[in-house]
Design a protein around this motif. Structure first.
Motif, PDB file in Angstrom:
ATOM      1  N   SER A 712       0.816  -1.218   0.000  1.00 59.38           N
ATOM      2  CA  SER A 712       0.000   0.000   0.000  1.00 59.38           C
ATOM      3  C   SER A 712       0.846   1.262   0.000  1.00 59.38           C
ATOM      4  N   ASP A 713       2.108   1.188   0.452  1.00 61.14           N
ATOM      5  CA  ASP A 713       2.956   2.382   0.502  1.00 61.14           C
ATOM      6  C   ASP A 713       3.896   2.479  -0.700  1.00 61.14           C
ATOM      7  N   THR A 714       3.607   1.711  -1.748  1.00 64.16           N
ATOM      8  CA  THR A 714       4.429   1.761  -2.959  1.00 64.16           C
ATOM      9  C   THR A 714       4.342   3.154  -3.597  1.00 64.16           C
ATOM     10  N   PRO A 715       5.482   3.757  -3.980  1.00 65.60           N
ATOM     11  CA  PRO A 715       5.444   5.066  -4.660  1.00 65.60           C
ATOM     12  C   PRO A 715       4.607   4.988  -5.927  1.00 65.60           C
ATOM     13  N   ARG A 716       3.920   6.075  -6.219  1.00 59.26           N
ATOM     14  CA  ARG A 716       3.008   6.093  -7.364  1.00 59.26           C
ATOM     15  C   ARG A 716       3.580   6.931  -8.512  1.00 59.26           C
ATOM     16  N   GLY A 717       2.993   6.738  -9.698  1.00 58.71           N
ATOM     17  CA  GLY A 717       3.366   7.510 -10.861  1.00 58.71           C
ATOM     18  C   GLY A 717       2.171   8.207 -11.467  1.00 58.71           C
ATOM     19  N   THR A 718       2.405   9.010 -12.499  1.00 62.23           N
ATOM     20  CA  THR A 718       1.321   9.680 -13.214  1.00 62.23           C
ATOM     21  C   THR A 718       1.472   9.399 -14.705  1.00 62.23           C
ATOM     22  N   LEU A 719       0.363   9.530 -15.426  1.00 64.61           N
ATOM     23  CA  LEU A 719       0.375   9.402 -16.881  1.00 64.61           C
ATOM     24  C   LEU A 719      -0.352  10.604 -17.460  1.00 64.61           C
ATOM     25  N   SER A 720       0.338  11.331 -18.324  1.00 64.20           N
ATOM     26  CA  SER A 720      -0.239  12.516 -18.953  1.00 64.20           C
ATOM     27  C   SER A 720      -0.040  12.427 -20.455  1.00 64.20           C
ATOM     28  N   GLY A 721      -0.847  13.162 -21.186  1.00 62.31           N
ATOM     29  CA  GLY A 721      -0.699  13.167 -22.623  1.00 62.31           C
ATOM     30  C   GLY A 721      -1.779  13.979 -23.299  1.00 62.31           C
ATOM     31  N   LYS A 722      -1.872  13.803 -24.607  1.00 67.33           N
ATOM     32  CA  LYS A 722      -2.825  14.558 -25.406  1.00 67.33           C
ATOM     33  C   LYS A 722      -3.452  13.631 -26.440  1.00 67.33           C
ATOM     34  N   VAL A 723      -4.721  13.863 -26.754  1.00 61.92           N
ATOM     35  CA  VAL A 723      -5.444  13.053 -27.726  1.00 61.92           C
ATOM     36  C   VAL A 723      -5.851  13.934 -28.903  1.00 61.92           C
ATOM     37  N   ASN A 724      -5.510  13.495 -30.122  1.00 61.99           N
ATOM     38  CA  ASN A 724      -5.832  14.244 -31.327  1.00 61.99           C
ATOM     39  C   ASN A 724      -6.625  13.388 -32.309  1.00 61.99           C
ATOM     40  N   ASP A 725      -7.333  14.066 -33.206  1.00 57.91           N
ATOM     41  CA  ASP A 725      -8.012  13.402 -34.305  1.00 57.91           C
ATOM     42  C   ASP A 725      -6.971  12.899 -35.294  1.00 57.91           C
ATOM     43  N   ALA A 726      -7.091  11.632 -35.735  1.00 57.30           N
ATOM     44  CA  ALA A 726      -6.088  11.034 -36.609  1.00 57.30           C
ATOM     45  C   ALA A 726      -6.001  11.731 -37.961  1.00 57.30           C
ATOM     46  N   LEU A 727      -7.118  12.304 -38.429  1.00 67.53           N
ATOM     47  CA  LEU A 727      -7.138  12.923 -39.752  1.00 67.53           C
ATOM     48  C   LEU A 727      -6.799  14.405 -39.685  1.00 67.53           C
ATOM     49  N   SER A 728      -7.539  15.141 -38.845  1.00 68.11           N
ATOM     50  CA  SER A 728      -7.349  16.594 -38.797  1.00 68.11           C
ATOM     51  C   SER A 728      -6.222  17.011 -37.868  1.00 68.11           C
ATOM     52  N   LYS A 729      -5.800  16.139 -37.007  1.00 64.64           N
ATOM     53  CA  LYS A 729      -4.775  16.409 -35.997  1.00 64.64           C
ATOM     54  C   LYS A 729      -5.254  17.377 -34.918  1.00 64.64           C
ATOM     55  N   ALA A 730      -6.537  17.758 -34.948  1.00 64.12           N
ATOM     56  CA  ALA A 730      -7.081  18.676 -33.953  1.00 64.12           C
ATOM     57  C   ALA A 730      -7.223  17.970 -32.611  1.00 64.12           C
ATOM     58  N   PRO A 731      -7.057  18.705 -31.492  1.00 66.07           N
ATOM     59  CA  PRO A 731      -7.221  18.081 -30.166  1.00 66.07           C
ATOM     60  C   PRO A 731      -8.664  17.655 -29.942  1.00 66.07           C
ATOM     61  N   LEU A 732      -8.839  16.572 -29.218  1.00 70.11           N
ATOM     62  CA  LEU A 732     -10.173  16.045 -28.925  1.00 70.11           C
ATOM     63  C   LEU A 732     -10.478  16.193 -27.442  1.00 70.11           C
ATOM     64  N   ALA A 733     -11.579  16.843 -27.136  1.00 72.33           N
ATOM     65  CA  ALA A 733     -12.029  16.981 -25.753  1.00 72.33           C
ATOM     66  C   ALA A 733     -13.062  15.906 -25.442  1.00 72.33           C
ATOM     67  N   GLY A 734     -13.112  15.501 -24.175  1.00 70.45           N
ATOM     68  CA  GLY A 734     -14.112  14.531 -23.748  1.00 70.45           C
ATOM     69  C   GLY A 734     -13.739  13.092 -23.994  1.00 70.45           C
ATOM     70  N   VAL A 735     -12.486  12.826 -24.348  1.00 70.11           N
ATOM     71  CA  VAL A 735     -12.023  11.459 -24.546  1.00 70.11           C
ATOM     72  C   VAL A 735     -11.699  10.834 -23.187  1.00 70.11           C
ATOM     73  N   VAL A 736     -12.189   9.637 -22.960  1.00 68.57           N
ATOM     74  CA  VAL A 736     -11.881   8.909 -21.724  1.00 68.57           C
ATOM     75  C   VAL A 736     -10.613   8.103 -21.940  1.00 68.57           C
ATOM     76  N   VAL A 737      -9.620   8.338 -21.108  1.00 71.03           N
ATOM     77  CA  VAL A 737      -8.383   7.563 -21.119  1.00 71.03           C
ATOM     78  C   VAL A 737      -8.348   6.753 -19.833  1.00 71.03           C
ATOM     79  N   GLY A 738      -8.188   5.454 -19.935  1.00 71.69           N
ATOM     80  CA  GLY A 738      -8.238   4.618 -18.741  1.00 71.69           C
ATOM     81  C   GLY A 738      -7.419   3.365 -18.892  1.00 71.69           C
ATOM     82  N   PHE A 739      -7.279   2.652 -17.789  1.00 73.32           N
ATOM     83  CA  PHE A 739      -6.515   1.418 -17.738  1.00 73.32           C
ATOM     84  C   PHE A 739      -7.493   0.251 -17.626  1.00 73.32           C
ATOM     85  N   GLY A 740      -7.426  -0.688 -18.574  1.00 72.80           N
ATOM     86  CA  GLY A 740      -8.321  -1.836 -18.546  1.00 72.80           C
ATOM     87  C   GLY A 740      -8.225  -2.579 -17.233  1.00 72.80           C
ATOM     88  N   GLY A 741      -9.382  -2.793 -16.614  1.00 69.64           N
ATOM     89  CA  GLY A 741      -9.418  -3.447 -15.310  1.00 69.64           C
ATOM     90  C   GLY A 741      -9.304  -2.488 -14.151  1.00 69.64           C
TER      91      GLY A 741
END
Length: 972
Positions: A712-741
């Motif tokens: 329970s006292d294991t040091p933790r990390g963070t994950l940050s990044g950005k999500v874009n549209d594959a075609l327009s390259k525009a940023p996408l809001a409202g995308v859920v990023v999560g870890f399966g399970g």
């Protein structure tokens, strides 16, 4: 919708729906060329009554993500509760934090109330001398904001059962009701250790109930008629009695019954009939207003054989010996009927014990019938002294020679297994729901079932199989044992399943799991693909555990010597793809595995790959091998205890991970958690470690992990990044990023939603490699990858591909033909919902009889923008619980720029090999500026599975397609 009679109402969400859990058996479908018996899972497209149809629960649609077609008061309430639970500082999050790293607060998406609250490394409360019911209900009241039940609602719960297992744990079931009519499937279960510590609370209660039930337009008889017609049945059982109470419980001549219940729907709880049809082998819930089927689950478990010692010719236990039947059979009994069972030879398969089919004693208090060996007479079958035949498939009525012998053999096996399961440490007693005549619940054993259905021989539907029909407690179960014979791709011997201990023990153990893994009303909840796979594995494991323990089968130091299928398969490995004692990573030739799953012992990541698709027999091998590892690690007696106690602690429709957790809880209850480290080690080695993930029991792509629980006292990390549209390259809001399970929306989960600039940050992540991190939002295809997280800041960017056909992204269904099943989540919009667990289902009205061509069923889709299409995909697979023949065969796809003028883009025929996502090439001139699609289903795949219509095939009633995707560049 077609009330009362339509097999098209047999809906069940999830790609695993084709694997009917309670119908699971020993033999995968491909091992036998003969058609399977009624309800055999994984069987060919036809069975004794026609085609296999999947289990169905209309409540599953309430939990389906991004499904705008499913609306209603109840769905809205659940969604609000889920949204509230996901917010920081919410009561579920606070409780989850209080329970620690191994705490569980699992909220049901259909109700917004807890499916399970538990603490894997401890108890929810301290020791207490209060009554178990008081301990449980006090806890629920103390956390009313989590459970969604007011103090008044808690006080109104009715204690249906307080079952005390042999370890002293109380398993309490509380039922919700309206005007004395119980709620089906939702309620409250609690488990209290003998020292008064609360182990777990589960059950998904309904937060809001109506003030009254309303009236029923259907009689019990009409409701039963709807249930029988729903499964293409022919039972004509009549009502024998009807109670005058609120449930109006009505008994029928087949031993089944019907009673009023309240059932959760999208518009709230509705009055319905719960119907148990013993003749057909199902539990249904039928709407009391119009006969619509709201729920269906088979109570039959099938297998095609099992070969272990204690069969004729076996090295150990292969010779007839004199045994005492007195403990199970009354003195001077004129037939094989006692407290544990009634056995007769149902050779005409009418489910009735005629005088000629009963077995009489050979003499006063004597049941000695020697076995007649047909190996010489049936020499071309390859029978030997080690694998002797019990009949000659070429000689009519040859089976009569061993008819009495086999019935006595089956009766002995049933008595023996009844006693084994009843004894410690398993403890399948009367209060647990076992099978005894004193409770009008003895096993009805049918030997040589259907042996005389083809002029002295069994027809193809009555060979190479066996089954166990297990209705809810209080209704007699039925076991049917068939003859075996050689088939083209299965060199079985001409034997009898009733002579094989392993087959009988396997079948009987389905009764154990179906009586212990239940909802608050006592109805079995083994309806998901993972739960069904465990059902098969449990039946294998308990039988093997016993046979090895008694020295009838040897578990040596040699890898791969515990092989199932030795007798009827004449020593070949036909029943399973690998032995049970295959350790992970072995190079033994006996554990070669399969091309899809690879060699060595199976792990969680092999789920859905062993047979090339999700399949309960094959996928159950993962669980069986894991449990054998557990037996090796902690011993047979302790393993039997924990595996059984875990069934009693199981939530509804469990995943492998749910059951892993239940075994850990059972150890906490029984052993004070002393075996926790060994248990975690076993499961982690099989890919069910701490970071493994599965959405639920219907997840056929679980995430495997081999890690032990972190400190329970294991040091933790963070994950940050950005999500874009594959075609327009525009940023996408409202995308859920999560870890399966780890993305269920509760405290401690690893999940975030992108801001307006497409950025996200997830904090508090335990370091490790996560194989199923995902990014998803409506209108875009989900993207997933493996991400390694260290105890520092980590980064991961994403690009998502726009699916222009997605209704979640703005597409709209303009028009369609045929019956509308939208209220069941199976309407035309489900063809464009980006879910392979649902699809468009319509009625298949034949153009001619006989035939398979149907009236065209067409849907028109308007895209949110005109698109120059670069790729178009179609998945024609049957959906919503229909069997494979309902998949689209002939099809036509047209495109239009204005919705008026249409151009054929593609047309052709899909076969069973095309039941997947297929990229379809568009004709020249049909892919530019596309604003509208028109998709037409022209036939089903009945003819592809050698069927005809009219007939007992899904494709004679329904035509389905699962999903269409459109990709390309927007115009303008």
């Amino acid at each position: 919708m077609k009330p009362l009679s339509a097999p098209s109402l047999n809906r069940r969400w999830g790609a695993a729906a084709a694997g009917v859990v309670l119908l699971a058996g020993l033999l995968p479908a491909q091992a036998s060329a003969a058609p399977q018996a009624r309800g055999a899972v994984g069987a060919a497209d036809q069975n004794a009554k026609g085609e296999e149809l999947a289990n169905y629960d209309s409540r599953s649609a309430l939990t389906a993500p991004a499904r705008p077609t499913v609306t209603g008061e109840a769905a809205g309430l659940a969604a609000k509760r889920l949204a509230a639970a996901a917010k920081p500082g919410s009561p579920p999050r606070k409780l989850r934090d209080q329970l620690g790293v191994q705490g569980i607060v699992d909220i049901d998406g259909a109700t917004g109330t807890p499916r399970r609250v538990a603490k894997l490394d401890g108890f929810l409360t301290g020791a207490s001398r209060k009554k178990p019911a008081t301990i449980a209900l006090d806890y629920v009241k103390a956390h009313s904001d989590v459970f969604g039940l007011s103090a008044t609602a808690v006080d109104q719960l009715q204690l249906r059962k307080d079952y005390v297992d042999i370890a002293g744990t109380h398993h309490l079931s509380f039922v919700q009701s309206v005007d004395g009519v119980p709620v089906f499937g939702n309620g409250l279960k609690a488990h209290v250790a003998k020292d008064g510590r609360l182990v777990q609370v589960d059950g998904s209660p309904l937060a809001v109930l109506p003030n009254s039930t309303g009236g029923s337009k259907l009689t019990a008889a009409k409701a039963r008629e709807a249930a029988v017609q729903n499964v293409l049945g022919d039972s004509a059982a009549k009502a024998t009695s009807a109670a005058a109470g609120p449930t109006r419980t009505t008994a029928f001549t087949d031993g089944g019954n019907a009673q009023l219940v309240m059932f959760q729907t999208a518009t709230g709880p509705r009055l319905a009939w719960r119907v148990v049809t013993v003749d057909e082998g199902y539990v249904h819930v039928v709407d009391a207003a119009d006969g619509t089927v709201l729920y269906r689950q088979s109570t039959v478990q099938h297998d095609s054989g099992s070969v272990f010692p204690n069969y004729p010719g076996a090295p150990a236990g292969g010779k007839q010996v004199t045994v005492d039947l007195g403990k199970w059979l009354p003195n001077n009994s004129p037939r094989l009927a006692g407290n544990v069972a009634h056995v007769w030879s149902d050779v005409d398969d009418d489910n009735k014990a005629s005088a000629s089919e009963e077995i009489a004693p050979s003499g006063k208090r004597s049941w000695n019938f020697p076995f007649t060996d047909f190996s010489t007479a049936a020499a071309d079958t390859g029978c030997t002294a080690a694998f002797p035949c019990s009949w000659d498939p070429k000689t009519p009525n040859s089976w009569q020679k061993n008819r009495a012998q086999n019935a006595v053999q089956l009766y002995y096996f049933l008595g023996l297994w009844h006693d084994h399961l009843k004894a410690a440490p398993i403890g399948f007693t009367r209060s647990a729901g076992n099978f005894e005549a004193v409770d009008d619940d003895a096993v009805q054993g049918h030997t040589m079932d259907g042996a005389n259905t083809a002029n002295g021989l069994p027809d193809p539907r009555h060979v190479n199989n066996a089954n166990m029909n297990t209705p809810p407690d209080g209704i007699k179960p039925t076991m049917q044992m068939y003859l075996f014979r050689p088939v083209e791709n299965g060199p079985f011997i001409a034997g009898n399943s009733g002579d094989d201990a392993d087959i009988v023990f396997h079948e009987y153990t389905h009764g154990l799991s179906n009586r212990l893994v239940v909802d608050a009303a006592g109805v079995s909840t083994l309806g998901s693909i993972q739960a069904g796979s465990m059902g098969e594995a449990w039946s294998d494991w308990y039988a093997l555990d016993y046979l090895v323990g008694k020295g009838l089968e040897k578990d040596t130091s040699k890898v791969g010597d515990l092989r199932i299928g030795r007798y009827v398969g004449k020593g070949q490995n036909l029943i399973r793809t690998a032995p049970v004692d295959c350790p992970v990573g072995t190079t033994s030739e006996d554990c070669a595995g399969t091309p899809g799953a690879g060699p060595g012992g199976y792990t969680y990541g092999d789920f859905g790959k062993i047979a090339g698709r999700p399949e309960v027999h094959a996928d159950g091998e993962i669980w069986a091998q894991t449990l054998w590892d557990l037996r090796t690690a902690i011993g047979s007696k302790k393993a039997r205890s924990l595996v059984t106690r875990a069934m009693e602690l199981s939530p509804a429709n469990p995943s492998f991970l749910d059951q892993r957790n239940s075994i850990l809880q059972a150890d906490t209850v029984v052993n004070g958690g002393k075996l926790s480290a060994k248990i975690w080690s076993v499961f982690a080695k099989r890919g069910m470690g701490y970071f493994a993930g599965a959405i639920d029991g219907d997840d056929f792509q679980p995430v495997e992990d081999f890690s032990l629980p972190p400190a329970s006292d294991t040091p933790r990390g963070t994950l940050s990044g950005k999500v874009n549209d594959a075609l327009s390259k525009a940023p996408l809001a409202g995308v859920v990023v999560g870890f399966g399970g780890h993305a269920s929306g509760f405290a401690g989960d690893y999940v975030a939603t992108t801001a307006a600039d497409g950025t996200y940050t997830i904090t508090g992540i335990l370091p490790g490699t996560y194989p199923k991190v995902f990014a998803r939002m409506p209108g875009y295809d989900t993207e997933s990858r493996t991400v390694s997280v260290a105890a520092r800041a980590n980064a991961a960017d994403w690009t998502l591909r726009r699916n222009w056909a997605s209704t979640g992204g703005g597409s709209k269904v303009g028009s369609f033909t045929g019956v509308d099943y939208t209220e069941y989540g199976c309407g035309p919009a489900a063809l464009f919902d980006q879910s392979l667990g649902a699809g468009w289902v319509s009625d298949a009205k034949l153009l001619q009889t006989p035939g398979t061509a149907i009236e065209p069923r067409t849907v028109v889709l308007e895209l949110p923008k005109a698109v120059d299409v670069t790729e178009l995909t179609i998945n024609p697979t049957a959906a919503c619980g229909d069997a494979g023949s309902a998949s689209t065969g002939d099809y036509r796809l047209e495109t239009s720029t204005d919705g008026v003028t249409w151009t054929v883009g593609s047309q052709g025929h899909f076969t069973p090999a095309d039941r997947k996502v297929n990229t379809v090439a568009l004709a020249a001139g049909s892919a530019t500026g596309v604003k509208f699609l028109r998709y037409t289903m022209l036939s089903t795949q009945v003819a592809d599975v050698q069927g005809t219509c009219p007939g007992n095939f899904s494709g004679c009633e329904d035509v389905d397609s699962t999903e269409i995707g459109v990709y390309g560049n927007p115009v303008g």
